[in-house]
Design a protein around this motif. Structure first.
Motif, PDB file in Angstrom:
ATOM      1  N   VAL A  11      -2.454 -16.021 -21.120  1.00 46.48           N
ATOM      2  CA  VAL A  11      -3.549 -16.127 -20.158  1.00 46.48           C
ATOM      3  C   VAL A  11      -4.149 -14.740 -19.964  1.00 46.48           C
ATOM      4  N   THR A  12      -5.460 -14.670 -20.022  1.00 48.61           N
ATOM      5  CA  THR A  12      -6.188 -13.433 -19.772  1.00 48.61           C
ATOM      6  C   THR A  12      -6.960 -13.607 -18.469  1.00 48.61           C
ATOM      7  N   ILE A  13      -6.730 -12.686 -17.532  1.00 50.95           N
ATOM      8  CA  ILE A  13      -7.344 -12.738 -16.201  1.00 50.95           C
ATOM      9  C   ILE A  13      -8.205 -11.489 -16.050  1.00 50.95           C
ATOM     10  N   PHE A  14      -9.447 -11.674 -15.582  1.00 54.35           N
ATOM     11  CA  PHE A  14     -10.345 -10.525 -15.525  1.00 54.35           C
ATOM     12  C   PHE A  14     -11.358 -10.657 -14.390  1.00 54.35           C
ATOM     13  N   PRO A  15     -11.789  -9.510 -13.840  1.00 53.45           N
ATOM     14  CA  PRO A  15     -12.844  -9.547 -12.821  1.00 53.45           C
ATOM     15  C   PRO A  15     -14.167  -9.835 -13.517  1.00 53.45           C
ATOM     16  N   CYS A  26     -16.112 -12.469  -9.006  1.00 54.93           N
ATOM     17  CA  CYS A  26     -15.021 -13.434  -8.918  1.00 54.93           C
ATOM     18  C   CYS A  26     -13.941 -13.004  -9.902  1.00 54.93           C
ATOM     19  N   VAL A  27     -12.871 -13.771  -9.944  1.00 59.43           N
ATOM     20  CA  VAL A  27     -11.806 -13.558 -10.922  1.00 59.43           C
ATOM     21  C   VAL A  27     -11.771 -14.790 -11.811  1.00 59.43           C
ATOM     22  N   PRO A  45      -9.163 -18.695  -7.161  1.00 58.79           N
ATOM     23  CA  PRO A  45      -9.699 -18.591  -5.797  1.00 58.79           C
ATOM     24  C   PRO A  45      -9.172 -17.354  -5.078  1.00 58.79           C
ATOM     25  N   VAL A  46     -10.085 -16.672  -4.404  1.00 57.48           N
ATOM     26  CA  VAL A  46      -9.730 -15.494  -3.607  1.00 57.48           C
ATOM     27  C   VAL A  46     -10.188 -15.768  -2.186  1.00 57.48           C
ATOM     28  N   VAL A 144     -10.650  -8.427  -7.231  1.00 59.76           N
ATOM     29  CA  VAL A 144     -11.938  -8.427  -6.527  1.00 59.76           C
ATOM     30  C   VAL A 144     -11.816  -8.186  -5.038  1.00 59.76           C
ATOM     31  N   SER A 145     -10.621  -8.193  -4.492  1.00 64.91           N
ATOM     32  CA  SER A 145     -10.494  -8.079  -3.025  1.00 64.91           C
ATOM     33  C   SER A 145     -11.120  -6.797  -2.501  1.00 64.91           C
ATOM     34  N   GLY A 146     -10.976  -5.682  -3.190  1.00 67.16           N
ATOM     35  CA  GLY A 146     -11.609  -4.425  -2.772  1.00 67.16           C
ATOM     36  C   GLY A 146     -13.120  -4.499  -2.846  1.00 67.16           C
TER      37      GLY A 146
END
Length: 151
Positions: A11-15, A26-27, A45-46, A144-146
């Motif tokens: 799995v690749t996760i990215f902003p 989003c992410v 989801p954030v 993305v929270s920052g």
């Protein structure tokens, strides 16, 4: 009609900056199934992110691709998503998280069969994404929270 799906693998996760005008971020997560024939993309989801794109096929359509791909509008949106997912592995954004093996699930909003193979995929599924690893989900959300506080 699409349905929930689970799997395990890379799995690749990215902003992702999905709206240039508003700076909305989003992410996204990308993985594959069926030996790579199916691309699976999803929004992680954030909490507090009012700028999540929702339907990823609709988000793809808002990017106004000009005919790079053939087929129906929905198929072209699928091609754009397959390109975005595949590209996340070949040209990594800062902060990209690439996990070689993790259990995942997606609450699929939509699926489309492509008219031919694009980026190695013949089908694209998209929805809301999660991994079974709680710590990894927190790392993903932090991408993305920052940016949400600064926005």
């Amino acid at each position: 009609m699409a349905k929930d799906m689970t799997g395990a693998g890379r799995v690749t996760i990215f902003p992702f900056l999905h709206d240039w005008e508003t700076g909305s971020r989003c992410v996204l997560a990308y993985t594959t199934t069926d030996g790579g024939l199916t691309a699976v993309l999803g929004v992680i989801p954030v909490e507090g992110n009012v700028h999540e794109p929702g339907d990823l096929f609709a988000m793809a359509g808002r990017h106004h691709f000009i005919g790079e791909w053939k087929g129906s509008h929905e198929q072209r949106c699928g091609c754009w998503l397959a390109c975005t997912g595949s590209g996340s592995r070949t040209v990594r954004k800062a902060g990209t998280i690439d996990v070689p093996d993790v259990k995942w699930s997606v609450d699929m909003a939509r699926a489309v069969d492509l008219d031919s193979a694009y980026y190695g995929h013949q089908r694209v599924l998209a929805g809301r994404f999660a991994v079974d690893d709680v710590e990894l989900m927190e790392r993903a959300r932090a991408l993305v929270s920052g940016a949400l506080v600064a926005a």
